[in-house]
Design a protein around this motif. Sequence first.
Motif, mmCIF file in Angstrom:
data_model
loop_
_atom_site.group_PDB
_atom_site.id
_atom_site.type_symbol
_atom_site.label_atom_id
_atom_site.label_comp_id
_atom_site.label_asym_id
_atom_site.label_seq_id
_atom_site.Cartn_x
_atom_site.Cartn_y
_atom_site.Cartn_z
ATOM 1 N N GLU A 149 -33.219 -34.824 -47.309
ATOM 2 C CA GLU A 149 -31.866 -34.009 -47.080
ATOM 3 C C GLU A 149 -31.873 -33.944 -45.722
ATOM 4 O O GLU A 149 -32.737 -33.614 -44.954
ATOM 5 C CB GLU A 149 -32.010 -32.730 -47.570
ATOM 6 N N PHE A 150 -30.657 -34.510 -45.243
ATOM 7 C CA PHE A 150 -30.315 -34.441 -43.624
ATOM 8 C C PHE A 150 -29.122 -33.430 -43.438
ATOM 9 O O PHE A 150 -28.165 -33.445 -44.168
ATOM 10 C CB PHE A 150 -29.752 -35.724 -43.281
ATOM 11 N N SER A 151 -29.043 -32.503 -42.618
ATOM 12 C CA SER A 151 -28.470 -31.531 -42.382
ATOM 13 C C SER A 151 -28.015 -31.188 -40.872
ATOM 14 O O SER A 151 -28.950 -31.444 -40.164
ATOM 15 C CB SER A 151 -28.570 -30.059 -43.131
ATOM 16 N N MET A 152 -26.822 -30.962 -40.392
ATOM 17 C CA MET A 152 -26.618 -30.828 -39.130
ATOM 18 C C MET A 152 -25.408 -29.836 -38.912
ATOM 19 O O MET A 152 -24.263 -29.994 -39.584
ATOM 20 C CB MET A 152 -26.277 -31.922 -38.528
ATOM 21 N N PRO A 153 -25.373 -28.723 -38.090
ATOM 22 C CA PRO A 153 -24.293 -28.203 -38.030
ATOM 23 C C PRO A 153 -23.130 -28.736 -37.266
ATOM 24 O O PRO A 153 -23.452 -29.614 -36.177
ATOM 25 C CB PRO A 153 -24.779 -26.904 -37.027
ATOM 26 N N VAL A 154 -21.911 -28.360 -37.594
ATOM 27 C CA VAL A 154 -20.814 -28.880 -36.986
ATOM 28 C C VAL A 154 -20.293 -27.940 -36.096
ATOM 29 O O VAL A 154 -19.957 -26.719 -36.553
ATOM 30 C CB VAL A 154 -19.560 -29.478 -38.076
ATOM 31 N N VAL A 155 -20.202 -28.209 -34.702
ATOM 32 C CA VAL A 155 -19.711 -27.156 -33.561
ATOM 33 C C VAL A 155 -18.579 -27.535 -32.886
ATOM 34 O O VAL A 155 -18.231 -29.086 -32.820
ATOM 35 C CB VAL A 155 -20.750 -26.747 -32.766
ATOM 36 N N ASP A 156 -17.699 -26.843 -32.372
ATOM 37 C CA ASP A 156 -16.612 -27.261 -31.685
ATOM 38 C C ASP A 156 -17.199 -27.455 -30.086
ATOM 39 O O ASP A 156 -18.161 -27.405 -30.034
ATOM 40 C CB ASP A 156 -15.659 -26.002 -31.729
ATOM 41 N N ASP A 157 -16.130 -27.714 -29.422
ATOM 42 C CA ASP A 157 -16.403 -28.000 -28.178
ATOM 43 C C ASP A 157 -17.156 -27.037 -27.117
ATOM 44 O O ASP A 157 -17.828 -27.129 -26.172
ATOM 45 C CB ASP A 157 -15.260 -28.292 -27.285
ATOM 46 N N LYS A 158 -16.837 -25.864 -27.673
ATOM 47 C CA LYS A 158 -17.586 -24.642 -26.986
ATOM 48 C C LYS A 158 -18.863 -24.027 -27.541
ATOM 49 O O LYS A 158 -19.428 -23.071 -27.162
ATOM 50 C CB LYS A 158 -16.755 -23.379 -26.794
ATOM 51 N N GLY A 159 -19.322 -25.034 -28.560
ATOM 52 C CA GLY A 159 -20.591 -24.684 -29.282
ATOM 53 C C GLY A 159 -20.439 -23.711 -30.704
ATOM 54 O O GLY A 159 -21.466 -22.986 -31.028
ATOM 55 N N VAL A 160 -19.230 -22.970 -31.026
ATOM 56 C CA VAL A 160 -18.885 -22.390 -31.650
ATOM 57 C C VAL A 160 -19.343 -23.250 -33.210
ATOM 58 O O VAL A 160 -18.616 -24.165 -33.585
ATOM 59 C CB VAL A 160 -17.578 -21.750 -31.819
ATOM 60 N N PRO A 161 -20.227 -22.372 -33.967
ATOM 61 C CA PRO A 161 -20.101 -23.181 -35.597
ATOM 62 C C PRO A 161 -19.055 -23.136 -36.176
ATOM 63 O O PRO A 161 -18.336 -22.198 -36.259
ATOM 64 C CB PRO A 161 -21.476 -22.356 -35.947
ATOM 65 N N LEU A 162 -18.909 -24.221 -36.813
ATOM 66 C CA LEU A 162 -17.806 -24.507 -37.950
ATOM 67 C C LEU A 162 -18.250 -24.659 -39.315
ATOM 68 O O LEU A 162 -17.359 -24.531 -40.266
ATOM 69 C CB LEU A 162 -16.827 -25.754 -37.230
ATOM 70 N N GLY A 163 -19.425 -25.110 -39.407
ATOM 71 C CA GLY A 163 -19.961 -25.249 -40.687
ATOM 72 C C GLY A 163 -21.097 -26.184 -40.533
ATOM 73 O O GLY A 163 -21.577 -26.382 -39.361
ATOM 74 N N THR A 164 -21.517 -26.569 -41.713
ATOM 75 C CA THR A 164 -22.872 -27.290 -41.957
ATOM 76 C C THR A 164 -22.383 -28.599 -42.751
ATOM 77 O O THR A 164 -21.965 -28.541 -43.834
ATOM 78 C CB THR A 164 -23.873 -26.774 -42.628
ATOM 79 N N LEU A 165 -22.817 -29.801 -42.372
ATOM 80 C CA LEU A 165 -22.726 -30.990 -42.843
ATOM 81 C C LEU A 165 -24.118 -31.205 -43.491
ATOM 82 O O LEU A 165 -25.206 -31.393 -42.881
ATOM 83 C CB LEU A 165 -22.332 -32.165 -42.190
ATOM 84 N N THR A 166 -24.083 -31.553 -45.110
ATOM 85 C CA THR A 166 -25.569 -32.016 -45.401
ATOM 86 C C THR A 166 -25.175 -33.256 -46.461
ATOM 87 O O THR A 166 -24.306 -33.649 -47.099
ATOM 88 C CB THR A 166 -26.067 -30.929 -46.309
ATOM 89 N N TYR A 167 -26.191 -34.325 -46.335
ATOM 90 C CA TYR A 167 -26.209 -35.472 -47.132
ATOM 91 C C TYR A 167 -27.681 -35.529 -47.693
ATOM 92 O O TYR A 167 -28.757 -35.353 -47.025
ATOM 93 C CB TYR A 167 -25.987 -36.678 -46.419
ATOM 94 N N GLY A 168 -28.013 -35.767 -49.259
ATOM 95 C CA GLY A 168 -29.254 -36.355 -49.851
ATOM 96 C C GLY A 168 -29.210 -37.875 -49.702
ATOM 97 O O GLY A 168 -28.503 -38.339 -50.488
ATOM 98 N N LEU A 169 -30.143 -38.069 -49.426
ATOM 99 C CA LEU A 169 -30.645 -39.697 -49.350
ATOM 100 C C LEU A 169 -31.690 -40.028 -50.397
ATOM 101 O O LEU A 169 -32.768 -39.394 -50.208
ATOM 102 C CB LEU A 169 -30.930 -40.263 -48.116
ATOM 103 N N SER A 170 -31.437 -40.800 -51.511
ATOM 104 C CA SER A 170 -32.716 -41.034 -52.591
ATOM 105 C C SER A 170 -33.636 -41.728 -51.918
ATOM 106 O O SER A 170 -33.720 -42.582 -51.171
ATOM 107 C CB SER A 170 -32.011 -41.960 -53.634
ATOM 108 N N ASP A 171 -34.738 -41.197 -52.562
ATOM 109 C CA ASP A 171 -36.176 -41.943 -52.117
ATOM 110 C C ASP A 171 -36.442 -43.088 -53.100
ATOM 111 O O ASP A 171 -37.479 -43.753 -52.779
ATOM 112 C CB ASP A 171 -37.264 -40.838 -51.968
ATOM 113 N N GLY A 172 -35.383 -43.314 -53.828
ATOM 114 C CA GLY A 172 -35.624 -44.576 -54.557
ATOM 115 C C GLY A 172 -36.051 -45.770 -53.987
ATOM 116 O O GLY A 172 -37.111 -46.343 -54.390
ATOM 117 N N PRO A 173 -35.274 -46.013 -53.072
ATOM 118 C CA PRO A 173 -35.563 -47.550 -52.372
ATOM 119 C C PRO A 173 -37.011 -47.454 -51.596
ATOM 120 O O PRO A 173 -37.580 -48.511 -51.634
ATOM 121 C CB PRO A 173 -34.678 -47.481 -51.332
ATOM 122 N N LEU A 174 -37.406 -46.532 -50.994
ATOM 123 C CA LEU A 174 -38.759 -46.075 -50.617
ATOM 124 C C LEU A 174 -39.755 -46.121 -51.622
ATOM 125 O O LEU A 174 -40.933 -47.092 -51.619
ATOM 126 C CB LEU A 174 -38.934 -44.856 -49.968
#
Length: 187
Positions: A149-174
Motif C-alpha cells: 500500500e502506497f499513500s501520500m498526502p496531497v497538499v496545496d502550494d502552501k503545504g495545507v493538506p487537501l487529502g490523501t491518495l492511496t493505491y494498493g499494488l498486488s504482491d502477486g507478481p512478486l
Amino acid sequence: MRTSLRAKLVRTMIATLIVVSTATLLVVAGMGYLTSRKTLKTIEEHLRASIEHKGSGLVVNQALGLRDLVMDNAFGDVARLVERTLEKDEQLVYGLFLDEEQKAWGFATRQGAAKGSDDWKQLTIDVKAKRKPGVQVSYRHVLGQNVFEFSMPVVDDKGVPLGTLTYGLSDGPLQKALSEARADSRR
C-alpha cells in the motif's frame, strides 16, 4: 604376504578416494545451496525495490496532478483519474482519494465499487493516523490478498493538506517471480 599388502593398499586407496569424493561432493552441494539462497534473496530484494519504485512514482506523480483538481473541486476528474489508473494497471488492487473530511472523491477496486458509497471503508485504512510528508509504504492483507500500500498526502502550494491518495499494488507478481526463481534454484 605381498598380495595381502597390495590388497590392503588398494582398499585403503579406495576408502580414501570414497571419503574425499563424498566430502568434495558435500562441500560443492552445500556451496551451491548457499549460493542459490543468496541469489534468491537478491532477486527478492530487487523485485521489492522495483515494486516500491513503481508505487512511489505513481502516488508522487498523481498527488502532484491531483493538487489542482482538488483545489478546483473537480470531483469527477479525480474519480476518473483513480478509475483509469486502476483500469490501465492490472497489478493495482485499489485506488482511493480521501479529502480531509474522509469523503472519498475517487475510489476503485478490481471488484468494482459503487460511486459515492462508503465501500472504501472495507480497506480498513487508519484515517486518524497522522500523515507524514512523502510516500508511506506498508505491506497489508486487504480485499483477500496481500498488497503493498502506497499513500501520500496531497497538499496545496502552501503545504495545507487537501487529502490523501492511496493505491494498493498486488504482491502477486512478486510471489510468482519468487516461485519461479525457487523452482529454477531447485533444478
